[in-house]
Design a protein around this motif. Sequence first.
Motif, mmCIF file in Angstrom:
data_model
loop_
_atom_site.group_PDB
_atom_site.id
_atom_site.type_symbol
_atom_site.label_atom_id
_atom_site.label_comp_id
_atom_site.label_asym_id
_atom_site.label_seq_id
_atom_site.Cartn_x
_atom_site.Cartn_y
_atom_site.Cartn_z
ATOM 1 N N PHE A 35 0.854 -1.190 0.000
ATOM 2 C CA PHE A 35 0.000 0.000 0.000
ATOM 3 C C PHE A 35 0.890 1.240 0.000
ATOM 4 O O PHE A 35 1.910 1.270 0.694
ATOM 5 N N PRO A 36 0.512 2.261 -0.770
ATOM 6 C CA PRO A 36 1.319 3.483 -0.791
ATOM 7 C C PRO A 36 1.227 4.256 0.526
ATOM 8 O O PRO A 36 0.152 4.356 1.123
ATOM 9 N N ILE A 37 2.337 4.779 0.965
ATOM 10 C CA ILE A 37 2.365 5.694 2.109
ATOM 11 C C ILE A 37 2.360 7.096 1.529
ATOM 12 O O ILE A 37 3.265 7.476 0.783
ATOM 13 N N ARG A 38 1.317 7.831 1.861
ATOM 14 C CA ARG A 38 1.189 9.201 1.371
ATOM 15 C C ARG A 38 1.183 10.167 2.552
ATOM 16 O O ARG A 38 0.578 9.909 3.585
ATOM 17 N N VAL A 39 1.856 11.276 2.339
ATOM 18 C CA VAL A 39 1.755 12.416 3.236
ATOM 19 C C VAL A 39 1.001 13.456 2.434
ATOM 20 O O VAL A 39 1.500 13.937 1.411
ATOM 21 N N SER A 40 -0.222 13.709 2.865
ATOM 22 C CA SER A 40 -1.169 14.508 2.083
ATOM 23 C C SER A 40 -1.331 13.860 0.715
ATOM 24 O O SER A 40 -1.723 12.716 0.635
ATOM 25 N N ASP A 41 -0.969 14.566 -0.355
ATOM 26 C CA ASP A 41 -1.147 14.023 -1.704
ATOM 27 C C ASP A 41 0.120 13.422 -2.299
ATOM 28 O O ASP A 41 0.109 12.991 -3.445
ATOM 29 N N VAL A 42 1.200 13.390 -1.542
ATOM 30 C CA VAL A 42 2.484 12.940 -2.080
ATOM 31 C C VAL A 42 2.819 11.534 -1.582
ATOM 32 O O VAL A 42 2.847 11.285 -0.375
ATOM 33 N N MET A 43 3.064 10.624 -2.525
ATOM 34 C CA MET A 43 3.495 9.287 -2.131
ATOM 35 C C MET A 43 4.966 9.350 -1.739
ATOM 36 O O MET A 43 5.809 9.760 -2.530
ATOM 37 N N VAL A 44 5.246 8.947 -0.498
ATOM 38 C CA VAL A 44 6.623 9.006 0.006
ATOM 39 C C VAL A 44 7.225 7.622 0.201
ATOM 40 O O VAL A 44 8.425 7.494 0.410
ATOM 41 N N GLY A 45 6.379 6.584 0.165
ATOM 42 C CA GLY A 45 6.917 5.253 0.392
ATOM 43 C C GLY A 45 5.849 4.186 0.280
ATOM 44 O O GLY A 45 4.757 4.419 -0.245
ATOM 45 N N THR A 46 6.192 3.007 0.817
ATOM 46 C CA THR A 46 5.308 1.857 0.748
ATOM 47 C C THR A 46 5.367 1.068 2.046
ATOM 48 O O THR A 46 6.379 1.050 2.736
ATOM 49 N N VAL A 47 4.255 0.397 2.335
ATOM 50 C CA VAL A 47 4.211 -0.603 3.398
ATOM 51 C C VAL A 47 3.743 -1.884 2.727
ATOM 52 O O VAL A 47 2.756 -1.881 1.981
ATOM 53 N N VAL A 48 4.470 -2.975 2.962
ATOM 54 C CA VAL A 48 4.125 -4.236 2.312
ATOM 55 C C VAL A 48 4.228 -5.384 3.302
ATOM 56 O O VAL A 48 5.119 -5.397 4.152
ATOM 57 N N VAL A 49 3.272 -6.292 3.197
ATOM 58 C CA VAL A 49 3.343 -7.557 3.925
ATOM 59 C C VAL A 49 3.192 -8.686 2.912
ATOM 60 O O VAL A 49 2.538 -8.535 1.882
ATOM 61 N N SER A 50 3.814 -9.818 3.234
ATOM 62 C CA SER A 50 3.737 -10.990 2.375
ATOM 63 C C SER A 50 3.734 -12.231 3.243
ATOM 64 O O SER A 50 4.540 -12.339 4.166
ATOM 65 N N GLY A 51 2.821 -13.138 2.940
ATOM 66 C CA GLY A 51 2.778 -14.392 3.666
ATOM 67 C C GLY A 51 1.389 -14.990 3.751
ATOM 68 O O GLY A 51 1.226 -16.172 4.033
ATOM 69 N N LEU A 52 0.378 -14.172 3.504
ATOM 70 C CA LEU A 52 -1.018 -14.617 3.555
ATOM 71 C C LEU A 52 -1.576 -14.598 2.137
ATOM 72 O O LEU A 52 -0.944 -14.053 1.224
ATOM 73 N N PRO A 53 -2.775 -15.127 1.920
ATOM 74 C CA PRO A 53 -3.421 -14.900 0.622
ATOM 75 C C PRO A 53 -3.528 -13.396 0.367
ATOM 76 O O PRO A 53 -3.661 -12.604 1.306
ATOM 77 N N GLN A 54 -3.454 -12.996 -0.897
ATOM 78 C CA GLN A 54 -3.290 -11.575 -1.231
ATOM 79 C C GLN A 54 -4.350 -10.650 -0.632
ATOM 80 O O GLN A 54 -4.036 -9.549 -0.175
ATOM 81 N N ARG A 55 -5.598 -11.071 -0.602
ATOM 82 C CA ARG A 55 -6.652 -10.213 -0.040
ATOM 83 C C ARG A 55 -6.450 -10.050 1.466
ATOM 84 O O ARG A 55 -6.693 -8.981 2.022
ATOM 85 N N ASP A 56 -5.986 -11.102 2.126
ATOM 86 C CA ASP A 56 -5.703 -11.045 3.563
ATOM 87 C C ASP A 56 -4.490 -10.161 3.853
ATOM 88 O O ASP A 56 -4.484 -9.414 4.837
ATOM 89 N N ASP A 57 -3.454 -10.258 3.017
ATOM 90 C CA ASP A 57 -2.305 -9.348 3.144
ATOM 91 C C ASP A 57 -2.786 -7.901 3.097
ATOM 92 O O ASP A 57 -2.440 -7.077 3.939
ATOM 93 N N HIS A 58 -3.594 -7.594 2.089
ATOM 94 C CA HIS A 58 -4.104 -6.231 1.914
ATOM 95 C C HIS A 58 -4.941 -5.806 3.129
ATOM 96 O O HIS A 58 -4.747 -4.714 3.671
ATOM 97 N N ASN A 59 -5.861 -6.670 3.543
ATOM 98 C CA ASN A 59 -6.739 -6.342 4.670
ATOM 99 C C ASN A 59 -5.968 -6.060 5.955
ATOM 100 O O ASN A 59 -6.352 -5.177 6.723
#
Length: 161
Positions: free
Chosen positions: A117-141
Amino acid sequence: MHRIDLERVTLQEQLLRFTHFDANTAWELGCRLRHKAFERQQSLVIDITVNGFQLFCCAMEGTTPENTDWARRKRNVVQRFQRSSYAMGLHFSLKQVDLMEKYGLPSSDYAAHGGCFPIRVSDVMVGTVVVSGLPQRDDHNLVIEVLCEMLHQPIEQLRLP
């Protein structure tokens, strides 16, 4: 279901934004994700990267280097398109195209699967947070659940149906 999820993810991307984000924020976000996964007996790789600099990285018991590679590939999608990896996967599924076909991006480096998921400060994307290990919808949730807590947003309105 794909269209409904895509609409909800678009709303998540609009509302889940920080007013500031620094190394301390990354640490808190990463620790919250790890704590939730640990409580649920889930095994995850967690990565938080800001401006190309990895601020948090954790490989929990039960993960493998494959999870780390999935995290990297999902992060590449978000950095390229500035949308969540799950949103891009849904988008390409609805259009019935893939990253290689549409953009020439190899699956060895790009994965349009949920969890980043994108990390945004106001309208600017400054980074990302990612998890991996579950089914994709569960990772996202999981990412959304923790972001809602941190940003004081109502999970009931933002959770995938």
